[in-house]
Design a protein around this motif. Structure first.
Motif, PDB file in Angstrom:
ATOM      1  N   TYR A   1       2.779   8.495 -52.177  1.00 40.13           N
ATOM      2  CA  TYR A   1       3.034   7.642 -53.251  1.00 40.13           C
ATOM      3  C   TYR A   1       1.450   7.061 -53.574  1.00 40.13           C
ATOM      4  O   TYR A   1       1.031   6.845 -52.459  1.00 40.13           O
ATOM      5  N   LEU A   2       1.205   6.700 -54.756  1.00 39.61           N
ATOM      6  CA  LEU A   2      -0.170   6.194 -54.876  1.00 39.61           C
ATOM      7  C   LEU A   2      -0.140   4.803 -54.471  1.00 39.61           C
ATOM      8  O   LEU A   2       0.501   3.885 -54.527  1.00 39.61           O
ATOM      9  N   CYS A   3      -1.530   4.403 -53.896  1.00 36.57           N
ATOM     10  CA  CYS A   3      -1.614   3.073 -53.310  1.00 36.57           C
ATOM     11  C   CYS A   3      -3.096   2.946 -53.973  1.00 36.57           C
ATOM     12  O   CYS A   3      -4.131   3.498 -53.217  1.00 36.57           O
ATOM     13  N   GLU A   4      -3.328   2.234 -55.083  1.00 34.05           N
ATOM     14  CA  GLU A   4      -4.674   2.143 -55.517  1.00 34.05           C
ATOM     15  C   GLU A   4      -4.950   0.731 -55.348  1.00 34.05           C
ATOM     16  O   GLU A   4      -4.664  -0.082 -55.615  1.00 34.05           O
ATOM     17  N   ASN A   5      -6.386   0.623 -55.025  1.00 34.84           N
ATOM     18  CA  ASN A   5      -6.968  -0.856 -54.664  1.00 34.84           C
ATOM     19  C   ASN A   5      -6.171  -1.524 -53.926  1.00 34.84           C
ATOM     20  O   ASN A   5      -5.962  -2.850 -54.246  1.00 34.84           O
ATOM     21  N   GLY A   6      -5.601  -1.066 -53.046  1.00 37.29           N
ATOM     22  CA  GLY A   6      -4.494  -1.669 -51.953  1.00 37.29           C
ATOM     23  C   GLY A   6      -3.506  -2.024 -52.600  1.00 37.29           C
ATOM     24  O   GLY A   6      -2.804  -3.093 -51.804  1.00 37.29           O
ATOM     25  N   VAL A   7      -3.104  -1.522 -53.790  1.00 34.67           N
ATOM     26  CA  VAL A   7      -1.818  -1.947 -54.329  1.00 34.67           C
ATOM     27  C   VAL A   7      -0.894  -0.829 -54.571  1.00 34.67           C
ATOM     28  O   VAL A   7      -1.228   0.340 -55.062  1.00 34.67           O
ATOM     29  N   HIS A   8       0.373  -0.923 -54.063  1.00 34.18           N
ATOM     30  CA  HIS A   8       1.346   0.374 -54.052  1.00 34.18           C
ATOM     31  C   HIS A   8       1.886   0.544 -55.465  1.00 34.18           C
ATOM     32  O   HIS A   8       2.088  -0.406 -56.288  1.00 34.18           O
ATOM     33  N   LYS A   9       2.110   1.588 -55.680  1.00 35.93           N
ATOM     34  CA  LYS A   9       2.354   2.246 -57.085  1.00 35.93           C
ATOM     35  C   LYS A   9       3.758   3.058 -56.869  1.00 35.93           C
ATOM     36  O   LYS A   9       3.993   3.662 -55.711  1.00 35.93           O
ATOM     37  N   ARG A  10       4.671   3.368 -58.011  1.00 34.18           N
ATOM     38  CA  ARG A  10       5.812   4.004 -57.876  1.00 34.18           C
ATOM     39  C   ARG A  10       5.365   5.410 -58.200  1.00 34.18           C
ATOM     40  O   ARG A  10       6.223   6.442 -57.768  1.00 34.18           O
ATOM     41  N   SER A  11       4.113   5.928 -58.698  1.00 38.25           N
ATOM     42  CA  SER A  11       3.956   7.006 -58.798  1.00 38.25           C
ATOM     43  C   SER A  11       3.469   8.066 -57.611  1.00 38.25           C
ATOM     44  O   SER A  11       2.865   7.505 -56.817  1.00 38.25           O
ATOM     45  N   MET A  12       4.005   9.371 -57.874  1.00 35.52           N
ATOM     46  CA  MET A  12       4.085  10.194 -56.686  1.00 35.52           C
ATOM     47  C   MET A  12       2.572  10.740 -56.562  1.00 35.52           C
ATOM     48  O   MET A  12       1.791  10.839 -57.759  1.00 35.52           O
TER      49      MET A  12
END
Length: 213
Positions: free
Chosen positions: A135-146
């Motif tokens: 799952y995406l982790c962008e700029n140190g923040v977790h996302k629900r998007s695969m």
């Protein structure tokens, strides 16, 4: 050539479905995660009606991780492993991992569950590689998007082959093992010489069934 011992995770290494257990853990930590329950139920209904794909269903289910910072998530998954996940492991599975490691096999865990918490299974010192749904982790923040595809069925084989190529190793699949509770893992079960089904409730003509506790 390397010999692999490949293990599915949910209901193969563990007694319960780990993503549900992780949600229950997070809900216990913060009751606000109950607000995600309607999304979970609705996505399950839509998937059952073939109105949305499994990937979307899983992204709805895991929406409770949206916005959690990486540092905080590291603490959550560490605590989840120590207080819940480590207690769900089948004793027979761990003994099999240890035995095959001593016999020279590389231990691979390949699962459709989220890789960000499955990585805590590296606490099992015999484990060489963990492959899960990313799952995406962008700029140190977790996302629900695969990130990529759900690591299930043929995708497990694809991800495995990518890792083998990356590590530049040759694999003796004829003498390798694969353990799974489900025929959804047939693509992996079919490429090894020693496939096993774990706690499988039906008979199978070609694959031996093991009872693990």
């Amino acid at each position: 050539m390397e010999k692999l011992a490949i293990f599915d995770v949910d209901y193969t290494l563990t007694k319960k479905e780990t993503q549900i257990e992780f949600y229950k853990y997070m809900l216990k930590k913060d009751k606000k995660h109950i607000l995600h329950m309607p999304k979970v139920i609705l996505s399950g209904i839509l998937f059952a009606l073939n109105l949305i794909p499994l990937k979307s269903t899983k992204e709805y289910f895991i929406s409770f991780i949206e916005g959690i910072r990486e540092e905080e998530m590291k603490e959550h998954v560490k605590d989840f492993y120590e207080n819940r996940l480590s207690k769900l492991l089948y004793k027979d599975a761990i003994e099999t991992i240890k035995r095959l490691k001593m016999e020279g096999y590389k231990i691979y865990l390949i699962s459709a569950s989220p890789e960000f918490y499955l990585n805590e299974l590296y606490n099992i010192k015999e484990v060489d590689k963990i492959i899960g749904t990313r799952y995406l982790c962008e700029n140190g923040v977790h996302k629900r998007s695969m990130q990529g595809e759900n690591c299930k069925g043929e995708e497990k084989v694809k991800r495995l082959m990518e890792e083998i190529k990356k590590e530049d190793i040759e694999v003796d699949f004829k003498n390798s093992y694969m353990f799974s509770d489900s025929l959804s893992d047939l693509p992996l079960l079919n490429i090894v010489g020693n496939p096993y089904l774990i706690n499988y409730k039906k008979k199978h003509d070609k694959i031996e069934i093991l009872e693990w506790k």
